[in-house]
Design an enzyme around this catalytic site. Structure first.
Site, PDB file in Angstrom:
ATOM      1  N   HIS A  50       3.531  -1.021  -5.435  1.00 43.25           N
ATOM      2  CA  HIS A  50       4.131  -1.455  -4.420  1.00 43.25           C
ATOM      3  C   HIS A  50       3.094  -2.303  -3.506  1.00 43.25           C
ATOM      4  O   HIS A  50       1.862  -2.013  -3.786  1.00 43.25           O
ATOM      5  CB  HIS A  50       4.637  -0.180  -3.419  1.00 43.25           C
ATOM      6  N   GLU A  52       2.160  -2.172  -0.297  1.00 44.52           N
ATOM      7  CA  GLU A  52       1.184  -1.369   0.602  1.00 44.52           C
ATOM      8  C   GLU A  52      -0.029  -0.743  -0.116  1.00 44.52           C
ATOM      9  O   GLU A  52      -0.996  -0.787   0.322  1.00 44.52           O
ATOM     10  CB  GLU A  52       2.188  -0.364   1.233  1.00 44.52           C
ATOM     11  N   CYS A  75       8.477   2.741   2.416  1.00 48.55           N
ATOM     12  CA  CYS A  75       9.248   3.744   1.855  1.00 48.55           C
ATOM     13  C   CYS A  75       8.951   4.785   2.094  1.00 48.55           C
ATOM     14  O   CYS A  75       7.814   5.206   2.369  1.00 48.55           O
ATOM     15  CB  CYS A  75       9.516   3.587   0.123  1.00 48.55           C
ATOM     16  N   CYS A  85       4.925   4.941   0.280  1.00 51.07           N
ATOM     17  CA  CYS A  85       4.065   3.885   1.085  1.00 51.07           C
ATOM     18  C   CYS A  85       3.921   4.299   2.504  1.00 51.07           C
ATOM     19  O   CYS A  85       2.515   4.207   2.908  1.00 51.07           O
ATOM     20  CB  CYS A  85       4.540   2.535   1.189  1.00 51.07           C
TER      21      CYS A  85
END
Length: 149
Positions: A50, A52, A75, A85
């Site tokens: 992801h 982040e 998320c 995240c």
């Protein structure tokens, strides 16, 4: 630079992987401390890692007290398990998260923002939302965990 300029950079990052992240949306993240970019990330091809987590890894200890600019709500849980995240942002000690668009999926659905808020992180949502939302026109978020299995 301004909040808007940093968010535009995050949107530009996300745009580079639209259509290349499987069922996950392409998200951009820029981490800024004292006016300087200290980390950037975009959802990896196939949906992992992801944005982040990549940006936080690049920022390292400089993420503490920083601002994260994210194109979609971080998320709150991961379909594959592991730290979400929002958990990673809390653990890194960011002070503020600026979010362009909300995510109605079962993996976020406001819970990511609640986690950040409950940890004392300042949240600003909606900056350049219309611009970011164009990235997610084809994104169909999961409404239940079963729909992702």
């Amino acid at each position: 630079m301004t909040d808007e300029e940093f968010m535009r950079r995050a949107i530009d990052l996300a745009r580079t992987h639209v259509g290349r992240t499987a069922e996950n949306p392409s998200v951009g993240c820029v981490i800024v401390r004292n006016g300087a970019v200290v980390g950037e990330g975009v959802t990896g091809e196939g949906g992992r890692p992801h944005a982040e987590e990549q940006a936080l890894q690049a920022a390292g200890d400089l993420a503490r007290g920083a601002t994260a600019y994210v194109t979609l709500e971080p998320c709150a849980r991961r379909s594959a398990g592991g730290a979400s995240c929002s958990e990673l942002l809390v653990a890194a000690g960011v002070a503020r998260v600026v979010i362009a668009a909300g995510d109605s999926s079962v993996f976020a659905g406001g819970e990511g923002c609640r986690r950040l808020h409950n940890a004392g992180i300042v949240i600003d949502q909606g900056l350049l939302e219309a611009d970011a939302s164009t990235l997610y026109a084809a994104y169909r978020p999961a409404k239940t965990l079963e729909s992702r299995r």
